[in-house]
Structures are given as C-alpha cells and as structure tokens.
Design an enzyme around this catalytic site. Sequence first.
Site, PDB file in Angstrom:
ATOM      1  N   LYS A 277       0.959  -1.314   0.097  1.00 37.25           N
ATOM      2  CA  LYS A 277      -0.052   0.180   0.105  1.00 37.25           C
ATOM      3  C   LYS A 277       0.788   1.106  -0.121  1.00 37.25           C
ATOM      4  O   LYS A 277       1.911   1.100   0.327  1.00 37.25           O
ATOM      5  CB  LYS A 277      -0.813   0.124   1.236  1.00 37.25           C
ATOM      6  CG  LYS A 277      -2.266   0.927   0.883  1.00 37.25           C
ATOM      7  CD  LYS A 277      -3.337  -0.154   0.286  1.00 37.25           C
ATOM      8  CE  LYS A 277      -4.561   0.669  -0.052  1.00 37.25           C
ATOM      9  NZ  LYS A 277      -5.573  -0.046  -0.396  1.00 37.25           N
TER      10      LYS A 277
ATOM     11  N   ASP B 220      -7.075   4.189  -4.455  1.00 40.82           N
ATOM     12  CA  ASP B 220      -7.542   3.923  -3.340  1.00 40.82           C
ATOM     13  C   ASP B 220      -8.287   5.288  -3.055  1.00 40.82           C
ATOM     14  O   ASP B 220      -8.699   6.056  -4.026  1.00 40.82           O
ATOM     15  CB  ASP B 220      -6.684   3.490  -2.198  1.00 40.82           C
ATOM     16  CG  ASP B 220      -7.324   3.171  -0.848  1.00 40.82           C
ATOM     17  OD1 ASP B 220      -7.647   1.930  -1.155  1.00 40.82           O
ATOM     18  OD2 ASP B 220      -7.687   3.927  -0.039  1.00 40.82           O
TER      19      ASP B 220
ATOM     20  N   GLY C  99     -20.549   6.789   2.305  1.00 34.01           N
ATOM     21  CA  GLY C  99     -19.294   7.228   1.152  1.00 34.01           C
ATOM     22  C   GLY C  99     -20.171   7.713  -0.059  1.00 34.01           C
ATOM     23  O   GLY C  99     -21.318   7.533  -0.081  1.00 34.01           O
ATOM     24  N   PHE C 100     -19.661   8.362  -1.007  1.00 29.55           N
ATOM     25  CA  PHE C 100     -20.177   8.743  -2.166  1.00 29.55           C
ATOM     26  C   PHE C 100     -18.896   8.529  -3.282  1.00 29.55           C
ATOM     27  O   PHE C 100     -19.360   9.229  -4.424  1.00 29.55           O
ATOM     28  CB  PHE C 100     -20.465   9.893  -1.991  1.00 29.55           C
ATOM     29  CG  PHE C 100     -19.606  11.227  -1.780  1.00 29.55           C
ATOM     30  CD1 PHE C 100     -19.005  11.349  -0.750  1.00 29.55           C
ATOM     31  CD2 PHE C 100     -19.133  11.814  -3.040  1.00 29.55           C
ATOM     32  CE1 PHE C 100     -17.816  12.146  -0.417  1.00 29.55           C
ATOM     33  CE2 PHE C 100     -18.095  12.947  -2.919  1.00 29.55           C
ATOM     34  CZ  PHE C 100     -17.385  13.116  -1.706  1.00 29.55           C
ATOM     35  N   GLY C 101     -17.845   7.836  -3.196  1.00 24.23           N
ATOM     36  CA  GLY C 101     -17.004   7.921  -4.322  1.00 24.23           C
ATOM     37  C   GLY C 101     -17.255   6.804  -5.199  1.00 24.23           C
ATOM     38  O   GLY C 101     -18.352   6.309  -5.228  1.00 24.23           O
ATOM     39  N   ASN C 102     -16.095   6.177  -5.797  1.00 20.83           N
ATOM     40  CA  ASN C 102     -16.335   5.278  -6.889  1.00 20.83           C
ATOM     41  C   ASN C 102     -16.965   4.119  -6.360  1.00 20.83           C
ATOM     42  O   ASN C 102     -17.554   3.314  -7.014  1.00 20.83           O
ATOM     43  CB  ASN C 102     -14.691   4.830  -7.173  1.00 20.83           C
ATOM     44  CG  ASN C 102     -14.597   4.697  -8.506  1.00 20.83           C
ATOM     45  OD1 ASN C 102     -15.130   4.946  -9.487  1.00 20.83           O
ATOM     46  ND2 ASN C 102     -13.624   3.703  -8.845  1.00 20.83           N
ATOM     47  N   VAL C 103     -16.388   3.478  -5.108  1.00 20.35           N
ATOM     48  CA  VAL C 103     -16.808   2.321  -4.641  1.00 20.35           C
ATOM     49  C   VAL C 103     -18.362   2.504  -4.529  1.00 20.35           C
ATOM     50  O   VAL C 103     -19.224   1.488  -4.510  1.00 20.35           O
ATOM     51  CB  VAL C 103     -16.017   1.920  -3.249  1.00 20.35           C
ATOM     52  CG1 VAL C 103     -16.439   0.807  -2.481  1.00 20.35           C
ATOM     53  CG2 VAL C 103     -14.380   1.841  -3.515  1.00 20.35           C
ATOM     54  N   ALA C 104     -18.929   3.433  -3.543  1.00 15.03           N
ATOM     55  CA  ALA C 104     -20.316   3.616  -3.118  1.00 15.03           C
ATOM     56  C   ALA C 104     -21.147   3.356  -4.501  1.00 15.03           C
ATOM     57  O   ALA C 104     -22.153   3.055  -4.780  1.00 15.03           O
ATOM     58  CB  ALA C 104     -20.618   4.793  -2.741  1.00 15.03           C
ATOM     59  N   TRP C 105     -20.560   4.270  -5.707  1.00 15.91           N
ATOM     60  CA  TRP C 105     -21.202   4.183  -6.964  1.00 15.91           C
ATOM     61  C   TRP C 105     -21.291   3.080  -7.643  1.00 15.91           C
ATOM     62  O   TRP C 105     -22.511   2.623  -8.027  1.00 15.91           O
ATOM     63  CB  TRP C 105     -20.301   5.233  -7.983  1.00 15.91           C
ATOM     64  CG  TRP C 105     -20.690   5.100  -9.246  1.00 15.91           C
ATOM     65  CD1 TRP C 105     -21.922   5.582  -9.957  1.00 15.91           C
ATOM     66  CD2 TRP C 105     -19.869   4.400 -10.356  1.00 15.91           C
ATOM     67  NE1 TRP C 105     -21.554   5.176 -11.336  1.00 15.91           N
ATOM     68  CE2 TRP C 105     -20.604   4.716 -11.551  1.00 15.91           C
ATOM     69  CE3 TRP C 105     -18.822   3.833 -10.456  1.00 15.91           C
ATOM     70  CZ2 TRP C 105     -20.090   4.056 -12.620  1.00 15.91           C
ATOM     71  CZ3 TRP C 105     -18.102   3.173 -11.716  1.00 15.91           C
ATOM     72  CH2 TRP C 105     -18.849   3.493 -12.708  1.00 15.91           C
TER      73      TRP C 105
HETATM   74  O1  2IT Z   1      -8.074  -1.677  -1.031  1.00 20.00           O
HETATM   75  C1  2IT Z   1      -7.819  -2.134  -2.256  1.00 20.00           C
HETATM   76  O2  2IT Z   1      -8.049  -3.353  -2.522  1.00 20.00           O
HETATM   77  C2  2IT Z   1      -7.694  -1.396  -3.342  1.00 20.00           C
HETATM   78  N1  2IT Z   1      -7.519  -0.199  -2.917  1.00 20.00           N
HETATM   79  C3  2IT Z   1      -7.487  -1.634  -4.752  1.00 20.00           C
HETATM   80  C4  2IT Z   1      -6.031  -2.158  -4.841  1.00 20.00           C
HETATM   81  C5  2IT Z   1      -5.588  -2.487  -6.154  1.00 20.00           C
HETATM   82  O3  2IT Z   1      -4.165  -2.871  -6.188  1.00 20.00           O
HETATM   83  O4  2IT Z   1      -6.471  -2.468  -7.255  1.00 20.00           O
END
Ligand code: 2IT
Length: 444
Positions: free
Chosen positions: A124, A164, A235-241
């Site tokens: 990370k 992320d 949330g309201f980002g990519n993941v929530a979308w």
């Molecule tokens: O927390 C995660 O798994 C990510 N942010 C994606 C990591 C990735 O290498 O696609």
Amino acid sequence: MNIEKIMLSLESKHKGETEYLQAVHEVLSTIEQIYKEHPEFEKAKIAERLVEPDRIFTFKVPWVDDRGEIQINLGYRVQFNNAIGPYKGGLRFHSSVNLSILKFLGFEQIFKNALTTLPMGGAKGGSDFNPKGKSDAEVMRFCQAFMLELWRYIGSETDIPAGDIGVGGREIGYLYGMYRKLARVNTGVLTGKNLEFGGSLIRPEATGFGGLYFVKQMLETAGIDIKGKTIALSGFGNVAWGAASKATEMGAKVISISGPDGYIFDENGITGEKIDYLLELRATCNDIVEPYAEKFGAKFIPDRRPWELKVDIALPCATQNELDEEDAKMLVKNGVLCVGEISNMGCTPEAIEHFIEKKILYGPGKAVNAGGVATSGLEMTQNAMHISWTAEEVDKKLHQIMSDIHAQCVKYGREQDGYVNYMKGANVAGFLKVAKAMMAQGVI
Ligand code: 2IT
C-alpha cells in the site's frame, strides 16, 4: 502462538500506530486454531515474520501550487509481503494518511490478495496530500512529483500500485504518464488506467460490483433474497457508485450515501441519474454530499452517519472504523440482516464482536471488497498478454472470483451451529495460502 507477546513487541516498536495494531490483532486472534494444527508455523515464526512489512519507502514530495507557492507533502510505499506474487495494492491520497494507516492497509492487502486466487502480494502507499479543493493542474503537478520518487521502487513484475481513496482514473493517468516518461516502458505498471492505455473494462465498478456479488451470496446461504431489501451505504466515491449501481440492478433499494459533512437519506431510492450524480459530486473535489439533497429533494442530516437508519443491509463504503459499537447496536436493534464492509476495516473490533455475537451476517473488507484488486489482477493479465477482454468476460471472471472467495470463507468459517464467521474464514484462508508459500521458500 503467543499473541500477547507478539502484540506487546509490536506495540513497543510501533508506538501509537493504532490502525496497524488493530488489523494485526484481528488476524492473529482468528488464526490461533489453524496455527496449532500446523506446528511447523510456530517453529518458522511465520506470524512474527508476517506482521512486519518487508520494507517501507518514505519520501518528500515538493510541488508548486497555482499561486506559485511551494507545498511539501510526504509520500510512502509499504511493501508488505510478496511470498505469493509481486507487491500489489493501492495508493491513498488523503490528509489523514500516515504510516499506521498505510501499514494496516498493506497488511490487510496480503490476505485480501491471497483470497482472490490470483498471484499478488500485499502493499500500500500514498500521501498526506489532500485533493480537496485542488485544481486539475495542481493534482497533475503533485502526481508528477510523487512519481518522480516512487518510480524507482515499482515495476510491472515487482510492485504494481493502483488507486484508493483520493486516487481515481485522473490521478492514475498523471502518475502513469510520469512513470512511462521516467522508466521508458509502457507495460502497465499501474492498474486502474483508462481504457485507451491498457485499462480494463469493469475496473472502475469492480469493488462495488464484487461487494454486491459477495453480499448476495452471504444472504443466499441464509436463505434470504436480496430483492426488495433496503440498503444503507456510506461514502459517495467510486466504490459507493459501483455498489449502488449493482444493488439497484439486483432489485435492492439504496437509501443513503454519506460524506464528511453528513449523510443523505433518500427514501425514494438512489437510482438512475442519482447514481451517476455521485461521479459529479466526486469530480467537484469538495468532499461534501449536501448538494445531492438540494438537487433531488432528499433529506440531508449533517454530522451524522447513516447507521441510524432502519435497513436490512448496511454497506460501509467510505473508510476505516466508520461503523462503531454504538452504530452496530443501533443496526441490530433495527433488524439489520447483513453487514458487508466494502471499505477496508470499515467496522471497529467492538462493532464486529457485536455482529458476530448476535449472529448477524458480517462480511469483512478483505473478502467483500476484494473485487477491486482482483480486477486489477485481471488488468495485469490483459497487459501482460497485450489484449483486452470484453466487459462480459471481465465481469464473469470477477463473479467467479467472488464466488471462490465466498466458498473459502464458508469452508474455514462455518461454526458448529451452522453460522458462518466470515471474518475467521477470510483470515484463515488468506493466511494459510501465504504461510504455506513462506514455508516453502525458507527464511528470507
Ligand atoms: O483496497 C484495495 O484493495 C484497493 N484500493 C485496490 C488495490 C488494487 O491494487 O487494485
């Protein structure tokens, strides 16, 4: 394994790194049994070796803002473990970023990546750079300055970063452009790229899609149909979308999103153009959800979290420890059936304990949100093969991977009374794969 001894030693070496210590403690406390069944792990000090990152890079990122003023941020890359494949994991740009957060995320990533069935190690990285209120040109200059340092540590066969929080397609594009110029290769060292230069279809949606595939299966094991169920999302980002799109497609009703300013309660359901509006909200870079309420006539509840809503399913999609014991008690009291962490370590240990004690279906982030990194793995495969798969092909593979992860969790997490402890199942399955790889490769 003496957990207390390992924790005391870690605490003395990494004082105050609470998120990191929390993530380590959770994993160690769920693998005790499997450790006992494998005395060779104890002898090889697998746990002690696993909890420390292989190496950490820290660097200064100076850049010039639009007013001509020099800004200085910190950049990091934590390469945690590459026993099963090259280091892989996202970059987080957020003012809260520090080593504790990146070490917790890197540690989680080891097991998550192991669960995906693909050969990827855990890493990370990121920066305390705050994209809020920054212009496009500022983001570009920051990304370029960040990559000027990072590029020496990464490579398409050694360490493959991705996005992320705070790092989406725009940031990946700027980072990739600089990498390509410095390294003079164009072999897909980052994932989450745009389609024109090696990105994969479905990658932007993958974390949310995968999360819903997993949650649907959790419900099915308990004989519950997701159709018609109400969902609280944070949330309201990519993941929530992505999560809102797939949940709606499955016939569930999403009634909330949230930001640092509070949450939106939309009792009519967040569907269609309202889901797409989330992308617009993110693009403004102001980190607030209140404008949604004005635009669509929904309720905005300032400074609160959506866990006080009466819902069937709760899906944290924002950040770590965003759902605590009090929230958990409220959700359970209101009859919640299933909680799936689409964010990393979305629930506090006390909240998880409460869900498990009450036999609520609880899915940990490292299983539920693994669809993101899994699709990154599929992007790497496409890059290596110099081909592009169709959206259907990628989605099918993602679906299969989430089913495999679910099966692993059930295999190692099923308790005598039939309840599946997904936290234990995910930790044990992920750990076993990495531990066996470490055993086979000797002390290195
Ligand atoms: O927390 C995660 O798994 C990510 N942010 C994606 C990591 C990735 O290498 O696609």
